[in-house]
Design a protein around this motif. Structure first.
Motif, PDB file in Angstrom:
ATOM      1  N   GLY A   1       0.827  -1.198   0.000  1.00  0.00           N
ATOM      2  CA  GLY A   1       0.000   0.000   0.000  1.00  0.00           C
ATOM      3  C   GLY A   1       0.863   1.250   0.000  1.00  0.00           C
ATOM      4  O   GLY A   1       1.801   1.388  -0.791  1.00  0.00           O
ATOM      5  N   ASP A   2       0.575   2.163   0.925  1.00  0.00           N
ATOM      6  CA  ASP A   2       1.315   3.425   1.019  1.00  0.00           C
ATOM      7  C   ASP A   2       2.514   3.359   1.958  1.00  0.00           C
ATOM      8  O   ASP A   2       3.109   4.390   2.277  1.00  0.00           O
ATOM      9  N   TYR A   3       2.889   2.175   2.402  1.00  0.00           N
ATOM     10  CA  TYR A   3       3.918   2.039   3.426  1.00  0.00           C
ATOM     11  C   TYR A   3       5.055   1.128   2.964  1.00  0.00           C
ATOM     12  O   TYR A   3       4.859   0.221   2.147  1.00  0.00           O
ATOM     13  N   ALA A   4       6.235   1.367   3.547  1.00  0.00           N
ATOM     14  CA  ALA A   4       7.381   0.488   3.307  1.00  0.00           C
ATOM     15  C   ALA A   4       8.193   0.340   4.580  1.00  0.00           C
ATOM     16  O   ALA A   4       8.285   1.270   5.391  1.00  0.00           O
ATOM     17  N   PHE A   5       8.792  -0.837   4.756  1.00  0.00           N
ATOM     18  CA  PHE A   5       9.819  -1.066   5.767  1.00  0.00           C
ATOM     19  C   PHE A   5      11.172  -0.961   5.077  1.00  0.00           C
ATOM     20  O   PHE A   5      11.390  -1.583   4.023  1.00  0.00           O
ATOM     21  N   ILE A   6      12.089  -0.214   5.673  1.00  0.00           N
ATOM     22  CA  ILE A   6      13.422  -0.066   5.110  1.00  0.00           C
ATOM     23  C   ILE A   6      14.443  -0.244   6.225  1.00  0.00           C
ATOM     24  O   ILE A   6      14.419   0.485   7.224  1.00  0.00           O
ATOM     25  N   ALA A   7      15.342  -1.228   6.064  1.00  0.00           N
ATOM     26  CA  ALA A   7      16.409  -1.416   7.039  1.00  0.00           C
ATOM     27  C   ALA A   7      17.513  -0.386   6.798  1.00  0.00           C
ATOM     28  O   ALA A   7      17.838  -0.061   5.654  1.00  0.00           O
ATOM     29  N   ARG A   8      18.073   0.116   7.862  1.00  0.00           N
ATOM     30  CA  ARG A   8      19.178   1.068   7.740  1.00  0.00           C
ATOM     31  C   ARG A   8      20.443   0.330   7.309  1.00  0.00           C
ATOM     32  O   ARG A   8      20.808  -0.686   7.885  1.00  0.00           O
ATOM     33  N   LYS A   9      21.146   0.891   6.308  1.00  0.00           N
ATOM     34  CA  LYS A   9      22.374   0.272   5.811  1.00  0.00           C
ATOM     35  C   LYS A   9      23.632   1.027   6.224  1.00  0.00           C
ATOM     36  O   LYS A   9      24.689   0.428   6.404  1.00  0.00           O
ATOM     37  N   TRP A  10      23.541   2.367   6.309  1.00  0.00           N
ATOM     38  CA  TRP A  10      24.751   3.168   6.454  1.00  0.00           C
ATOM     39  C   TRP A  10      24.615   4.181   7.600  1.00  0.00           C
ATOM     40  O   TRP A  10      23.516   4.593   7.955  1.00  0.00           O
ATOM     41  N   ASP A  11      25.768   4.582   8.126  1.00  0.00           N
ATOM     42  CA  ASP A  11      25.820   5.685   9.082  1.00  0.00           C
ATOM     43  C   ASP A  11      25.789   7.013   8.343  1.00  0.00           C
ATOM     44  O   ASP A  11      26.335   7.138   7.238  1.00  0.00           O
ATOM     45  N   VAL A  12      25.152   7.999   8.950  1.00  0.00           N
ATOM     46  CA  VAL A  12      25.181   9.376   8.458  1.00  0.00           C
ATOM     47  C   VAL A  12      26.171  10.121   9.343  1.00  0.00           C
ATOM     48  O   VAL A  12      25.932  10.287  10.538  1.00  0.00           O
ATOM     49  N   SER A  13      27.286  10.548   8.769  1.00  0.00           N
ATOM     50  CA  SER A  13      28.339  11.173   9.572  1.00  0.00           C
ATOM     51  C   SER A  13      27.951  12.598   9.957  1.00  0.00           C
ATOM     52  O   SER A  13      27.055  13.203   9.371  1.00  0.00           O
ATOM     53  N   ILE A  14      28.657  13.132  10.943  1.00  0.00           N
ATOM     54  CA  ILE A  14      28.433  14.522  11.338  1.00  0.00           C
ATOM     55  C   ILE A  14      28.742  15.463  10.170  1.00  0.00           C
ATOM     56  O   ILE A  14      28.148  16.532  10.044  1.00  0.00           O
ATOM     57  N   PHE A  15      29.653  15.037   9.272  1.00  0.00           N
ATOM     58  CA  PHE A  15      29.978  15.848   8.102  1.00  0.00           C
ATOM     59  C   PHE A  15      28.826  15.831   7.091  1.00  0.00           C
ATOM     60  O   PHE A  15      28.552  16.834   6.424  1.00  0.00           O
ATOM     61  N   ASP A  16      28.138  14.688   6.987  1.00  0.00           N
ATOM     62  CA  ASP A  16      26.934  14.631   6.149  1.00  0.00           C
ATOM     63  C   ASP A  16      25.883  15.595   6.688  1.00  0.00           C
ATOM     64  O   ASP A  16      25.240  16.325   5.922  1.00  0.00           O
ATOM     65  N   TRP A  17      25.705  15.600   8.009  1.00  0.00           N
ATOM     66  CA  TRP A  17      24.720  16.492   8.617  1.00  0.00           C
ATOM     67  C   TRP A  17      25.095  17.955   8.416  1.00  0.00           C
ATOM     68  O   TRP A  17      24.230  18.802   8.162  1.00  0.00           O
ATOM     69  N   ALA A  18      26.376  18.260   8.517  1.00  0.00           N
ATOM     70  CA  ALA A  18      26.814  19.638   8.281  1.00  0.00           C
ATOM     71  C   ALA A  18      26.536  20.045   6.838  1.00  0.00           C
ATOM     72  O   ALA A  18      26.136  21.188   6.557  1.00  0.00           O
TER      73      ALA A  18
END
Length: 319
Positions: free
Chosen positions: A31-48
């Motif tokens: 339907g309108d939903y999905a399950f997604i497993a996390r694969k990777w880390d988001v670094s502090i540099f990505d957030w910046a």
């Protein structure tokens, strides 16, 4: 079509803390939903990078902190952030009705965690070479715009209750989506369901277990607003009869009656105590979530009079 473009449908991604994905190698849609497993880390540099080049409605340091406890996310197809919020909330409700541990929505974004992980390093060939192979292709600041919103409501648990389920599987989603359709039908017909949603979300985040138990019972009592006398007996009876298609009415009646006694003790300044190893908060929470499950099964909320009539008919039929 991405989000934020008028009333066109888009996808919203919602990292969750407190659930564990199992056998989710690829996104699973129903339907309108999905399950997604996390694969990777988001670094502090990505957030910046997201803070400086994209649309963040929270600080990048808060985003970095919030994602640390997330092992998975759900995606929802929705026409707006408000529409997504309603769909996330309905998902939350039916997961609780299925016996899942209170979990928290951490934020909402226009792209998956797995999409914007590595976005900073992908700016240059040198940074690209340092990434694992699976992260080397993906969105960049030059071609895409990530938007991140704060969580649409408070959720989670102020204390741990290990007896409840945490593991999310591939096969679960289709069942959950079917329950969501049922819940949406209920809350469109019965305003009390909106109140039950708020009680389900807010009760586990109340740090004081006694006050949390009181809040749980506020939700249960809201289903039967006419009960003004013999409250303990009548509420337990109505809740047990409401539950009758799913299990043992007599056992549920006794449990509800004892739990209402716990509610009264807290309301009059007493302290909660375990009986034979049973956790009073867990008992109240179980009664609430099983009641929501019963409502999903019945697809209606019967009045006190209708439940008594149903009980009498069942008694006559057994003679």
């Amino acid at each position: 079509m991405r989000m934020g473009e008028g009333l066109h449908m888009g996808r919203y991604y919602v990292p969750l803390s407190g659930l564990i994905p199992h056998d989710l190698t690829e996104p699973v849609w129903a339907g309108d939903y999905a399950f997604i497993a996390r694969k990777w880390d988001v670094s502090i540099f990505d957030w910046a990078e997201l803070q400086s080049k994209h649309k963040l409605h929270i600080s990048y340091t808060a985003g970095d902190l919030l994602l640390k406890s997330c092992n998975m996310e759900i995606a929802v197809t929705a026409s707006s952030v408000d529409d997504a919020r309603d769909k996330i909330l309905a998902f939350h409700v039916v997961m609780y009705a299925r016996g899942f541990h209170p979990f928290s929505v951490q934020l909402v974004s226009s792209y998956s965690i797995n999409d914007y992980a590595g976005i900073c390093s992908r700016k240059s060939s040198h940074g690209l070479e340092l990434l694992p192979e699976g992260m080397r292709t993906g969105i960049t600041s030059a071609t895409d715009c990530v938007e991140v919103w704060p969580a649409p409501y408070a959720s989670g648990a102020a204390f741990r209750k290990e007896a409840l389920a945490r593991t999310v599987t591939h096969d679960l989603l289709a069942q959950v989506v079917d329950d969501i359709d049922r819940w949406n039908n209920l809350r469109s017909r019965y305003p009390v369901c909106r109140f039950l949603e708020r009680v389900l979300m807010s009760s586990p985040v109340v740090a004081d277990t006694g006050q949390s138990l009181l809040h749980v019972w506020t939700g249960l009592e809201s289903i039967f607003p006419k009960v003004q006398s013999e409250v303990s007996f009548r509420l337990a009876l109505y809740l047990a009869q409401l539950q009758s298609p799913l299990g043992d009415r007599q056992d549920f009646f006794q449990r509800a009656k004892r739990s209402y006694g716990d509610r009264s003790k807290v309301a009059h300044g007493g302290e909660l105590k375990s009986r034979d190893g049973a956790d009073p908060w867990m008992e109240a929470w179980s009664i609430l979530t099983h009641t929501v499950r019963a409502l999903l099964n019945r697809q209606c909320i019967l009045t006190e009079e209708e439940l008594i009539q149903e009980l009498l008919v069942a008694a006559d039929a057994s003679e």
